[in-house]
Each structure stands twice: as C-alpha cells, then as structure tokens.
Enzyme design. Sequence first.
Site, short mmCIF file in Angstrom:
data_model
loop_
_atom_site.label_atom_id
_atom_site.label_comp_id
_atom_site.label_asym_id
_atom_site.label_seq_id
_atom_site.Cartn_x
_atom_site.Cartn_y
_atom_site.Cartn_z
N ASN A 36 0.82 -1.19 0.00
CA ASN A 36 0.00 0.00 0.00
C ASN A 36 0.86 1.25 0.00
OD1 ASN A 36 -2.72 1.18 0.35
ND2 ASN A 36 -1.84 1.97 2.25
N SER A 60 2.23 -2.79 3.62
CA SER A 60 2.02 -1.36 3.47
C SER A 60 3.35 -0.64 3.59
CB SER A 60 1.06 -0.83 4.54
OG SER A 60 -0.20 -1.46 4.41
#
Length: 342
Positions: free
Chosen positions: A135, A168
């Site tokens: 992410n 992420s």
Amino acid sequence: MALALAAPVNGSSNSTVSRSKTILLTNDDGFTATNIRATYRELKAAGYNVIMVAPVSQRSGYSGKFDLPTTANLTTDGEFGYVKKGSPSWGHEEDDKNIWYFNGTPGSSVAFALNYVIPTFFNNVSVDLTVAGPNEGTNLGIGMYTISGTIGATYNSVYRGIPGIAFSGSNGNNSFFKDYEAQANDANFSSNIYAKKVVEFVDQLYKGAANNTSLLPEGTGINVNLPLVGSDNSSCTDPNWIHTRFSGPDSTASDLFYNKTSGLVEYQSGHLAALNTFTFGDKTLPGESHILASNNCESSVTVFSIDYDASLAQTNAVGELLQPIFSTSTRFTPTQPSWWKF
Ligand SMILES: *[C@@H]1O[C@H](CO)[C@@H](O)[C@H](O)[C@H]1NC(C)=O
Ligand SMILES: *[C@@H]1O[C@H](CO)[C@@H](O)[C@H](O)[C@H]1NC(C)=O
Ligand SMILES: *[C@@H]1O[C@H](CO)[C@@H](O)[C@H](O)[C@H]1NC(C)=O
Ligand SMILES: *[C@@H]1O[C@H](CO)[C@@H](O)[C@H](O)[C@H]1NC(C)=O
Ligand SMILES: *[C@@H]1O[C@H](CO)[C@@H](O)[C@H](O)[C@H]1NC(C)=O
Ligand SMILES: *[C@@H]1O[C@H](CO)[C@@H](O)[C@H](O)[C@H]1NC(C)=O
Ligand SMILES: *[C@@H]1O[C@H](CO)[C@@H](O)[C@H](O)[C@H]1NC(C)=O
Ligand SMILES: *[C@@H]1O[C@H](CO)[C@@H](O)[C@H](O)[C@H]1NC(C)=O
C-alpha cells in the site's frame, strides 16, 4: 492434562508439500500503482507465478467492501486515465495476460480472481497465497484494520481459505507506474526496495511452511508495515523484520475535532482510550505503531485471525449481563482446525 502432539498437516513427516507457487497479487491503490508493479516484477523474477487482479481505480479506505461492476463497460476513466471510459469493466494488459484490472473493490477483486479469472483463464491453478500491496501509506493498529482496503483484500482471501499478507509502505505518494519506468532498475528506489522485501518475506514463508499443506494456519493472515526507505530515506535501505502486535503505545485511530474558524468538523488522528487493549496474542510483542513510530529502520509483522469473537472471559461477562433475556438454542460443536493444540 496430556497434550497430544499435532501430527504434521500433510500426514507425512519427511516429505515437502508440492506447491503451484502461484500468488494472487492485489491492492487498493489500483493496478497502475508503482508499488504493485514493482512487486509483480520482483515476485516473477524470484520464480513465482504471479496473477495480478486489482481495482481499476483508487479504492483506499474501502476496507472489506464488496462492490461489483454494475455496467459492462467503465462509465469513467480508471486511475490515472490508464484504462479509458467505455473500456470493459475488467480486462488485462494487452501484452501481459497475468495483469488484470477489475471495476471493484479490493475485497471483490480477490473473489473475482479466485472465482472467475483463475478458473476461466488459468486452468483453475491452486493459489498458495494472496499478497496485497504494498500500500502507498502505512496501515497501523486496530483502527486501520477495519478501514484499510489492503487489509480488506487480505481478509477476503483468508475467508476463502487462501492465506493472505497485507504489505504497506510508508511512501504515501499515489504514483503512476508509467511515471517511474526509468527507476525500474534503480536499487535505491523505494518501490523496488519494498518489492525485494516482499520477496524475502514470501520466500521465508514458503521455506518455513515447506511441510505444511497451507502456508499459514487456517483463518490467519499477516499485516506488514514498512518504513521509509532508499529514495525516501537514504539511511534505511534494508529494514529488519520485527514480530509485532496490533495494539500498544502509539496506536491511533480516526478522530475529529470542531474547528471554530472554519465552522467544520475536521479530521485528526487520535490516541483513543481502548486502542492499547491487550486481549489476545503475545503481550510481550511490541505494538506495530510503536515500531514504525520509533524510526529504527524496522518493519512490523503482526499476525491476525479472522475469528473476531471476543475472548471466553469477555463473552461470559457479557453473557452474564444479558442472561435473563437469553433463551437456549441448539449448541454446535465447532470444527477445530488441525493446528489447534490445546
Ligand atoms: C520439512 O521436512 C523435512 C523432511 O522431514 C525436514 O528435513 C525439514 O527440516 C522440514 N522443514 C521444516 C521447515 O520444518
Ligand atoms: C462495451 O465496449 C465494447 C468495446 O470495448 C463494445 O463492443 C460494447 O458494445 C460496449 N458495451 C456497452 C454495453 O456499451
Ligand atoms: C477450482 O478449484 C477449486 C478448489 O481447488 C474448486 O473448489 C472449484 O470447483 C474449481 N473450479 C472449477 C471451475 O473447476
Ligand atoms: C506523485 O505521483 C504522481 C503520479 O505518478 C507524480 O506525477 C508526482 O510527481 C509524484 N510526486 C512526488 C513528490 O513524487
Ligand atoms: C507449519 O510448519 C512449522 C514448521 O515445520 C510447524 O512448526 C507448524 O506447526 C506448522 N503449522 C501449521 C499450521 O501447520
Ligand atoms: C538514494 O536516494 C536518496 C534520495 O534521493 C539519496 O540521498 C541517496 O544518496 C541514494 N542512495 C544511493 C545508494 O543511490
Ligand atoms: C481551522 O480552519 C482554518 C480555516 O480553514 C484553518 O486555517 C486552520 O488551520 C484550521 N485549524 C486547525 C487546527 O486545523
Ligand atoms: C530515516 O531512517 C533513519 C534510520 O532508521 C531514522 O533515524 C530517520 O528518522 C528516518 N527519517 C525519516 C524522515 O523517516
């Protein structure tokens, strides 16, 4: 009480399970994001069969939402105008049949991949693992678990019996892969460092679980957060992995305040009262938010379960409060997974 030793899951102590080495890759920033393209390239280079199926548009913050296309063709351009309005609601890169877009959310992209794309176009190959991300921006703590589309994709995979890992990065810029083609071979470029770290992590998981039928115990997923690296922070190019938990100091969740000047309520992130609650897991592990906040060139690795039931103590406490209005119903004996040892 005697504990029975769990038998090896594949039923044999000296064989290694054969795997397709197929990884489903998805995200919430869209299939044109630089991080996911770099990760696709590096996982392939490491010998994995990678099938990317990801939203055609930016779907950050969509959690586990399950939007499906309502028209055969797109009514607006996809992210960065890469797929044009009027194009079919799903499709693949002209020169790469393993890179698919879908006009849905991260959660529905996973289902679309597993229920349609892979059975129809990939001979129904068995998928070992879903990787979501990396992410663009961190997804830390209990508050983000329920909001993040990256994590939403991951638990949608775990529901379906396919292990999932949400990665992420801290590089928050929503970037278009075509803008960064010149960086494809730059070892210092943050998306490339993240991609290499994803490969390192996945390689170890395959190695560690070599004798298990599944790469992770049933109902289990992993949430990983990486710090700023390389082109975004030259003093961190190879972050260490730290085993963490969701809760703990530095945990935040969405909050708001009233701004007298603008007359609006505005967003702020808050250290909310119960975010440091410890109920499950290993209390001695550091919290993931704390690890990233410490800026020590470390990545957090938190293991999660999709069984959201409260603990026995919590369940009983609430049961006692409501006991007068409860009637008895049929009790089911749940199936204990094979890895359950107690
Ligand atoms: C898997 O099984 C083989 C054969 O028994 C053994 O040599 C190896 O150490 C095992 N691997 C792991 C990660 O447990
Ligand atoms: C969708 O687009 C295709 C071309 O990509 C076109 O052939 C088809 O007629 C369109 N369908 C609708 C319902 O607009
Ligand atoms: C694909 O494989 C899965 C599990 O291996 C199975 O449940 C499903 O029925 C298969 N689908 C098709 C279309 O063969
Ligand atoms: C952020 O990403 C966009 C889209 O790729 C790009 O045009 C822009 O230059 C990037 N900004 C920074 C600061 O990297
Ligand atoms: C997977 O393999 C490891 C190492 O061989 C073993 O310790 C563990 O119990 C297994 N886990 C599951 C869920 O099968
Ligand atoms: C990595 O990028 C940063 C930021 O542009 C720069 O300061 C650093 O010198 C670069 N390191 C290498 C090894 O290229
Ligand atoms: C409140 O709103 C004003 C006017 O829009 C803005 O300039 C200010 O930064 C805001 N205050 C805070 C604390 O965000
Ligand atoms: C860059 O990484 C170093 C080493 O981990 C850390 O001390 C520093 O605070 C980081 N800087 C930023 C801006 O994140």
